[in-house]
Design an enzyme around this catalytic site. Structure first.
Site, PDB file in Angstrom:
ATOM      1  N   TYR A  38      17.111   3.286  -5.581  1.00  0.00           N
ATOM      2  CA  TYR A  38      16.375   4.340  -6.300  1.00  0.00           C
ATOM      3  C   TYR A  38      15.665   3.739  -7.506  1.00  0.00           C
ATOM      4  O   TYR A  38      16.252   2.924  -8.217  1.00  0.00           O
ATOM      5  CB  TYR A  38      17.317   5.458  -6.760  1.00  0.00           C
ATOM      6  CG  TYR A  38      17.041   6.734  -5.983  1.00  0.00           C
ATOM      7  CD1 TYR A  38      15.860   7.428  -6.190  1.00  0.00           C
ATOM      8  CD2 TYR A  38      17.932   7.202  -5.027  1.00  0.00           C
ATOM      9  CE1 TYR A  38      15.577   8.569  -5.462  1.00  0.00           C
ATOM     10  CE2 TYR A  38      17.655   8.345  -4.300  1.00  0.00           C
ATOM     11  CZ  TYR A  38      16.468   9.028  -4.515  1.00  0.00           C
ATOM     12  OH  TYR A  38      16.161  10.136  -3.790  1.00  0.00           O
ATOM     13  N   GLU A  47      13.142   5.796  -9.623  1.00  0.00           N
ATOM     14  CA  GLU A  47      12.232   6.788 -10.217  1.00  0.00           C
ATOM     15  C   GLU A  47      11.768   6.305 -11.582  1.00  0.00           C
ATOM     16  O   GLU A  47      12.544   5.699 -12.329  1.00  0.00           O
ATOM     17  CB  GLU A  47      12.932   8.138 -10.343  1.00  0.00           C
ATOM     18  CG  GLU A  47      12.986   8.868  -9.018  1.00  0.00           C
ATOM     19  CD  GLU A  47      13.744  10.175  -9.086  1.00  0.00           C
ATOM     20  OE1 GLU A  47      13.753  10.801 -10.155  1.00  0.00           O
ATOM     21  OE2 GLU A  47      14.328  10.556  -8.054  1.00  0.00           O
ATOM     22  N   ASP A 100     -11.748   9.641  -2.094  1.00  0.00           N
ATOM     23  CA  ASP A 100     -10.643   9.327  -1.189  1.00  0.00           C
ATOM     24  C   ASP A 100     -11.175   8.304  -0.188  1.00  0.00           C
ATOM     25  O   ASP A 100     -11.910   8.638   0.736  1.00  0.00           O
ATOM     26  CB  ASP A 100     -10.204  10.619  -0.478  1.00  0.00           C
ATOM     27  CG  ASP A 100      -9.095  10.383   0.534  1.00  0.00           C
ATOM     28  OD1 ASP A 100      -8.782   9.215   0.831  1.00  0.00           O
ATOM     29  OD2 ASP A 100      -8.549  11.382   1.045  1.00  0.00           O
ATOM     30  N   THR A 123      -5.176   5.411   1.484  1.00  0.00           N
ATOM     31  CA  THR A 123      -3.985   5.044   2.244  1.00  0.00           C
ATOM     32  C   THR A 123      -4.000   3.521   2.323  1.00  0.00           C
ATOM     33  O   THR A 123      -5.027   2.884   2.064  1.00  0.00           O
ATOM     34  CB  THR A 123      -4.014   5.599   3.682  1.00  0.00           C
ATOM     35  OG1 THR A 123      -5.222   5.151   4.315  1.00  0.00           O
ATOM     36  CG2 THR A 123      -3.951   7.110   3.710  1.00  0.00           C
ATOM     37  N   LYS A 171      -4.667   2.054   7.067  1.00  0.00           N
ATOM     38  CA  LYS A 171      -5.779   2.213   8.025  1.00  0.00           C
ATOM     39  C   LYS A 171      -6.570   0.904   8.026  1.00  0.00           C
ATOM     40  O   LYS A 171      -6.010  -0.127   8.385  1.00  0.00           O
ATOM     41  CB  LYS A 171      -6.601   3.432   7.657  1.00  0.00           C
ATOM     42  CG  LYS A 171      -5.767   4.740   7.616  1.00  0.00           C
ATOM     43  CD  LYS A 171      -6.641   5.931   7.332  1.00  0.00           C
ATOM     44  CE  LYS A 171      -5.888   7.091   6.759  1.00  0.00           C
ATOM     45  NZ  LYS A 171      -5.597   8.157   7.680  1.00  0.00           N
ATOM     46  N   ARG A 207       2.410   1.746   6.029  1.00  0.00           N
ATOM     47  CA  ARG A 207       2.098   3.170   5.921  1.00  0.00           C
ATOM     48  C   ARG A 207       2.366   3.614   4.481  1.00  0.00           C
ATOM     49  O   ARG A 207       3.504   3.549   4.008  1.00  0.00           O
ATOM     50  CB  ARG A 207       3.007   3.922   6.892  1.00  0.00           C
ATOM     51  CG  ARG A 207       2.683   5.360   7.091  1.00  0.00           C
ATOM     52  CD  ARG A 207       3.190   5.819   8.431  1.00  0.00           C
ATOM     53  NE  ARG A 207       2.345   5.264   9.469  1.00  0.00           N
ATOM     54  CZ  ARG A 207       1.163   5.763   9.842  1.00  0.00           C
ATOM     55  NH1 ARG A 207       0.710   6.862   9.288  1.00  0.00           N
ATOM     56  NH2 ARG A 207       0.439   5.186  10.771  1.00  0.00           N
TER      57      ARG A 207
HETATM   58  N1  PLP Z   1      -7.238  11.209   3.250  1.00  0.00           N
HETATM   59  C1  PLP Z   1      -7.997  10.913   4.328  1.00  0.00           C
HETATM   60  C2  PLP Z   1      -9.479  10.779   4.157  1.00  0.00           C
HETATM   61  C3  PLP Z   1      -7.400  10.723   5.570  1.00  0.00           C
HETATM   62  O1  PLP Z   1      -8.151  10.453   6.642  1.00  0.00           O
HETATM   63  C4  PLP Z   1      -5.985  10.875   5.676  1.00  0.00           C
HETATM   64  C5  PLP Z   1      -5.269  10.702   6.964  1.00  0.00           C
HETATM   65  O2  PLP Z   1      -5.744  10.791   8.025  1.00  0.00           O
HETATM   66  C6  PLP Z   1      -5.259  11.201   4.537  1.00  0.00           C
HETATM   67  C7  PLP Z   1      -5.907  11.366   3.344  1.00  0.00           C
HETATM   68  C8  PLP Z   1      -3.772  11.447   4.593  1.00  0.00           C
HETATM   69  O3  PLP Z   1      -3.096  10.268   4.758  1.00  0.00           O
HETATM   70  P1  PLP Z   1      -1.532  10.288   5.180  1.00  0.00           P
HETATM   71  O4  PLP Z   1      -1.504  10.599   6.626  1.00  0.00           O
HETATM   72  O5  PLP Z   1      -1.073   8.900   4.850  1.00  0.00           O
HETATM   73  O6  PLP Z   1      -0.872  11.316   4.326  1.00  0.00           O
END
Ligand code: PLP
Length: 483
Positions: free
Chosen positions: A68, A70, A245, A274, A277, A283
């Site tokens: 842990y 936090e 994002d 993320t 990808k 992950r």
């Molecule tokens: N943001 C975008 C643009 C995504 O394509 C995705 C997942 O497909 C996410 C956020 C969410 O990611 P996670 O599945 O890791 O929560």
């Protein structure tokens, strides 16, 4: 495999690990082995998936999982976090240097968490906690719809403007089924009805009318580059915070395929991602921020996160170190070049692409010209050994469930070593399946939107031909689970 690794050492490591697991629950060991076999034997074109290196994968299976931690580096709510501090600091340092970001937060467990951290950071930075207290919020899980409305009012009925879901935006960008759609009053911008491209003048006009607190850029299924300099200009004109994002295209940013106006990091107040990808890490998620937001992003735990996944943060450090190598930059350029080969291979064989092509790692194929729904195309392809996912096309006549398209991405097969010729051949196989497939008759008359039919032998033939491509470009070459 475009990331070099020691196959003999990895084979020994995995064999030993599976022996240890098999002694407790053999079915799990078998499923792990089968997953590798399955991944090795299909053409993976899911745009959001990849193959992490053995170094990244092995970093996740250890005792960091038991700890842990936090809090933040050097400021934990638990004792004994010195080694977690080491890996979290390393991951953050690599992320800052990789992306040229003033600040990096590597604790988010996934992309959705990264976006939540970003949203609450903006709210906290703009409004601070008293509004929450005033609204009587104790536990967000207990809130009713009316409570959410009251909370939004307490926050000044905050608005978020993001890319519409049906042109490639993401659920976490303010859509109703996601918590972001409950936190914010949502508005969306689309794409130009003829070109399919983002129309920045239309975004500006919408932003002026809607006056969002947050302007959101980024996507899951838009096959083009986004001009983040223009997005920032628009955000500044309406006093909004720009969140980008880059979950899908972080690998292209890291590999310097997206530079200048197309690199989000210098322009966004906050950039989320993320790590699994196109970035080819474990992950997980991460948040990059300009200095003015750092202190608020840093409150991710306990604001919306619990204990960080320290084993995954360690793997992020390894993945970011890999992404800083010249090999990764070559990989990222190949991902983009291969997407162009795939797009050209499809169009020269009669395929119709949303926006007519690609500038990133994905292609959106409109399958209506083959007389299919996206659902039928997805099923016909997967049964022929080609793994994709169905996806809406702009103004989709078949809705979000059946859809009219399939989304195809190049990151995974490029990791396997596929180049232009292999992607052209992949396009040929896709068109062969979709041309041969047709909608199956529905029991109630007419044709089904879900079921497809293929003449005998096509799926087997394509599977065998795909197998030749896969055998020539093995996944984790030399890695053997059995002696
Ligand atoms: N943001 C975008 C643009 C995504 O394509 C995705 C997942 O497909 C996410 C956020 C969410 O990611 P996670 O599945 O890791 O929560």
């Amino acid at each position: 495999m475009s990331q070099p690794f020691d196959a003999a050492a990895a084979s020994t490591a995995y064999r030993s690990a599976l022996d240890v697991i098999r002694a407790v629950e053999p079915r799990v060991a078998d499923a792990i082995g089968q997953e590798l076999a399955d991944q090795r034997s299909s053409l993976k074109l899911i745009a959001s998936e990849n193959y992490a290196s053995p170094a990244v994968l092995l970093t996740m299976g250890n005792w960091f999982s038991d700890k842990y931690a936090e809090g933040t580096v050097g400021h934990r709510f638990y004792a004994g976090c010195q080694n977690v501090d080491t890996v979290e600091s390393l991951a953050a340092e690599h992320a800052r240097e990789l992306f040229g970001a003033p600040y990096a937060y590597v604790q988010p467990h996934s992309g959705i968490d990264a976006n939540l951290v970003a949203f609450w950071s903006v709210l906290a930075q703009r409004l601070e906690a008293p509004a929450l207290v005033e609204a009587g919020v104790k536990n967000v899980n207990d809130l009713s719809e009316d409570d959410w409305t009251a909370l939004r009012r307490a926050f000044g009925d905050q608005r978020l403007l993001g890319m519409s879901l049906d042109v490639g935006g993401h659920l976490t960008h303010g859509f109703r089924p996601n918590i972001s759609g409950k936190m914010f009053t949502h508005g969306s911008y689309g794409t130009h009805p003829e070109t399919g491209l983002i129309d920045y003048d239309a975004v500006r006009a919408k932003a002026k009318e809607f006056k969002p607190l947050i302007l959101m850029a980024g996507y899951s299924a838009y096959p083009r580059k986004v001009n983040f300099a223009k997005m920032r200009e628009i955000a500044d004109e309406v006093g909004a915070t720009l969140i980008v994002d880059m979950a899908h295209f972080a690998g292209l940013v890291a590999g310097k395929v997206f530079t200048g106006d197309f690199d989000p990091v210098p322009f966004a107040h906050i950039t989320t991602t993320t790590t699994h990808k196109s970035l080819r890490g474990p992950r997980g998620g991460a948040v990059l921020a300009q200095h003015e937001f750092a202190e608020f992003v840093d409150r991710g735990c306990p604001m919306v996160l619990g204990g960080p996944l320290s084993h995954v943060m360690a793997a992020k450090a390894v993945a970011f170190a890999e992404a800083r190598t010249p090999e990764f930059a070559t990989y990222a350029q190949n991902v983009a070049d291969n997407a162009v080969s795939l797009a050209e291979g499809l169009t020269k064989r009669g395929g119709t692409l949303v926006t007519g092509g690609t500038e990133n790692h994905l292609v959106l194929l409109d399958v209506t010209s083959f007389g299919l729904t996206g659902r039928q195309a997805e099923s016909a392809l997967v049964d022929s050994g080609i793994v994709t996912n169905r996806n809406s096309v702009p103004r989709d006549p078949n809705g979000a469930w059946y859809t009219s398209g399939v989304r195809l991405g190049t990151p995974a097969l490029t990791s396997r070593g596929f180049g232009a010729a292999e992607f052209d051949r992949t396009a040929e196989l896709i068109v062969e399946v979709l041309t041969a497939a047709s909608a199956a008759p529905a029991p109630s008359g007419g044709t089904s939107k879900a079921k497809y039919q293929l003449p005998d032998g096509i799926a087997e033939k394509v599977r065998a031909e795909a197998g030749e491509l896969l055998d020539a470009n093995p996944l984790y070459p030399g890695l053997e689970l059995s002696k």
